[in-house]
Design a protein around this motif. Structure first.
Motif, mmCIF file in Angstrom:
data_model
loop_
_atom_site.group_PDB
_atom_site.id
_atom_site.type_symbol
_atom_site.label_atom_id
_atom_site.label_comp_id
_atom_site.label_asym_id
_atom_site.label_seq_id
_atom_site.Cartn_x
_atom_site.Cartn_y
_atom_site.Cartn_z
ATOM 1 N N ARG A 88 -9.909 -12.904 26.207
ATOM 2 C CA ARG A 88 -9.288 -12.479 24.946
ATOM 3 C C ARG A 88 -9.864 -13.260 23.765
ATOM 4 O O ARG A 88 -10.069 -12.711 22.687
ATOM 5 C CB ARG A 88 -7.767 -12.657 25.014
ATOM 6 C CG ARG A 88 -7.059 -11.587 25.839
ATOM 7 C CD ARG A 88 -5.563 -11.629 25.619
ATOM 8 N NE ARG A 88 -4.864 -10.661 26.435
ATOM 9 C CZ ARG A 88 -4.741 -9.366 26.121
ATOM 10 N NH1 ARG A 88 -5.285 -8.909 25.003
ATOM 11 N NH2 ARG A 88 -4.081 -8.539 26.910
ATOM 12 N N GLY A 91 -13.271 -11.945 23.145
ATOM 13 C CA GLY A 91 -13.268 -10.540 22.759
ATOM 14 C C GLY A 91 -13.326 -10.309 21.268
ATOM 15 O O GLY A 91 -13.706 -9.220 20.824
ATOM 16 N N ALA A 98 -11.150 -4.653 23.229
ATOM 17 C CA ALA A 98 -9.691 -4.588 23.359
ATOM 18 C C ALA A 98 -9.267 -3.440 24.260
ATOM 19 O O ALA A 98 -8.237 -3.513 24.931
ATOM 20 C CB ALA A 98 -9.045 -4.440 21.982
ATOM 21 N N PHE A 101 -8.604 -4.478 28.015
ATOM 22 C CA PHE A 101 -7.610 -5.458 28.430
ATOM 23 C C PHE A 101 -6.375 -4.821 29.055
ATOM 24 O O PHE A 101 -5.613 -5.494 29.749
ATOM 25 C CB PHE A 101 -7.198 -6.333 27.247
ATOM 26 C CG PHE A 101 -8.222 -7.381 26.899
ATOM 27 C CD1 PHE A 101 -8.423 -8.463 27.736
ATOM 28 C CD2 PHE A 101 -8.990 -7.269 25.760
ATOM 29 C CE1 PHE A 101 -9.373 -9.422 27.433
ATOM 30 C CE2 PHE A 101 -9.935 -8.222 25.447
ATOM 31 C CZ PHE A 101 -10.137 -9.304 26.280
ATOM 32 N N GLN A 105 -4.370 -6.476 32.082
ATOM 33 C CA GLN A 105 -2.960 -6.824 31.969
ATOM 34 C C GLN A 105 -2.146 -6.086 33.021
ATOM 35 O O GLN A 105 -1.169 -6.625 33.558
ATOM 36 C CB GLN A 105 -2.451 -6.469 30.569
ATOM 37 C CG GLN A 105 -1.142 -7.129 30.186
ATOM 38 C CD GLN A 105 -1.255 -8.639 30.055
ATOM 39 O OE1 GLN A 105 -2.266 -9.145 29.572
ATOM 40 N NE2 GLN A 105 -0.246 -9.354 30.515
ATOM 41 N N THR A 245 -5.642 -0.835 23.276
ATOM 42 C CA THR A 245 -5.367 -0.949 24.701
ATOM 43 C C THR A 245 -3.967 -0.460 25.025
ATOM 44 O O THR A 245 -3.106 -0.361 24.161
ATOM 45 C CB THR A 245 -5.505 -2.418 25.149
ATOM 46 O OG1 THR A 245 -5.348 -2.507 26.556
ATOM 47 C CG2 THR A 245 -4.472 -3.290 24.475
#
Length: 337
Positions: A88, A91, A98, A101, A105, A245
């Motif tokens: 992150r 990124g 993004a 992710f 997650q 995202t």
């Protein structure tokens, strides 16, 4: 230094642990010197070329992360959280990352008590992140890719069950419109009152339309290091574009992934904003006239929405149309350049 001392108190006998506000040691290393190329918190900012890139140490760390994960099927939750935090941070210099992710997650969300399972779906996103990260070493990120400017192209887009379409305006160019139908199987899977068990939402169609608009704009105009402004009346599609995202394995996540590759490849900044549905009439007209021929649609626009220059018809590339349909079907699209 005198000016700083007027604001921040200097060390004294009553506060023996207080340090000088300015570090002479760091000044002697050149931290306070004027320079067009500076390292700040692991980033290299070059104001002469207008670029942002990772330091060699950060690049090596990215390579180590992906090499370590390459043949693993499971990793501990603690290790995965650490990797996610590092990616992150990095990124920020990788526009579009993004959109990758969400899957990472989701892997954390679906983990058991101790480990995260690296599924084929998650590995696809890891491979894409590695590809984007390695590309930064070859081509540093331009400031214009991550900071919006006055839009070079502006337009509006709308999607309906039958298809998607939009309008585009750029100074010095004739106004343009484009449209593309959705296949029958995608229309059959659309959630509605008559089909409550569908797995494709109207927001998914709107999100696909926003990305299609970006592709049409990029092949029609030179948007490298420029800003594209798109208006849309669907708040979910706007949110997904701004956040980049979504933590799921539904169609929206596939579209976020495709958008990541697209932004990095075309080097543009995409600013998506809201427009009220009742004033989004031009793009509504495009998305709801799939039954008309191109000539009939152009005649309608030149009559109903006359401009200084006559309207032109643009085409969504077949490759992107196919990739968007694959995303809506939750299949991995071919993202080759």
């Amino acid at each position: 230094m005198h000016a700083v001392d007027e604001v921040f108190a200097r060390p004294d006998k009553d506060h023996p642990n207080r340090k000088e506000a300015i570090s002479e040691k760091k000044l002697n290393k050149g931290d306070g010197g004027w320079n067009q190329r500076k390292e700040v918190l692991g980033w290299i900012l070059d104001t002469s070329t207008g670029t942002l890139e990772l330091t060699d140490r950060r690049k090596a760390r990215i390579a180590d992360i992906f090499e370590d994960l390459r043949h693993k099927r499971r990793v501990s939750i603690k290790k995965w959280q650490r990797i996610l935090g590092e990616l992150r941070f990095m990124g920020a210099a990788i526009p579009g990352s993004a959109g990758l992710f969400g899957a990472m997650q989701l892997g954390l969300k679906l983990a058991d008590a101790h480990r995260v399972r690296i599924t084929p779906y998650l590995r696809d996103h890891l491979c894409d992140f590695e590809r984007l990260a390695l590309s930064v070493a070859e081509r540093p990120t331009r400031f214009a890719e991550i900071v919006p400017d006055y839009p070079s192209v502006i337009g509006a887009v709308d999607s309906a069950k039958a298809g998607m379409g939009g309008v585009l305006f750029a100074e010095g160019h004739a106004p343009g419109l484009w449209r593309a139908p959705f296949p029958a199987d995608i229309q059959e899977h659309l959630v509605s009152f008559n089909n409550p068990h569908g797995d494709i939402t109207n927001s998914d169609l709107e999100q696909a339309g926003v990305l299609a608009q970006a592709d049409v704009a990029n092949i029609t105009f030179d948007l490298r290091e420029r800003t594209l402004a798109t208006l849309n009346d669907n708040t979910a599609a706007i949110s997904r574009n701004r956040k980049g995202t979504i933590s799921s394995d539904q169609a929206a996540a596939y579209l976020c992934r495709l958008e990541s590759i697209h932004r990095r490849h075309h080097r543009y900044f995409h600013e998506v904003s809201h427009i009220k549905g009742d004033v989004n009439t031009m793009s509504d007209t495009v998305s709801r006239t799939m039954h008309m021929s191109d000539d009939e649609l152009l005649t309608l626009f030149n009559t109903k929405y006359p401009q200084e220059r006559p309207w032109r018809m643009y085409q969504l590339p077949t490759a992107m149309h196919s990739a968007l349909n694959s995303c809506l079907r939750r299949k991995r699209p071919d993202v080759a350049s």
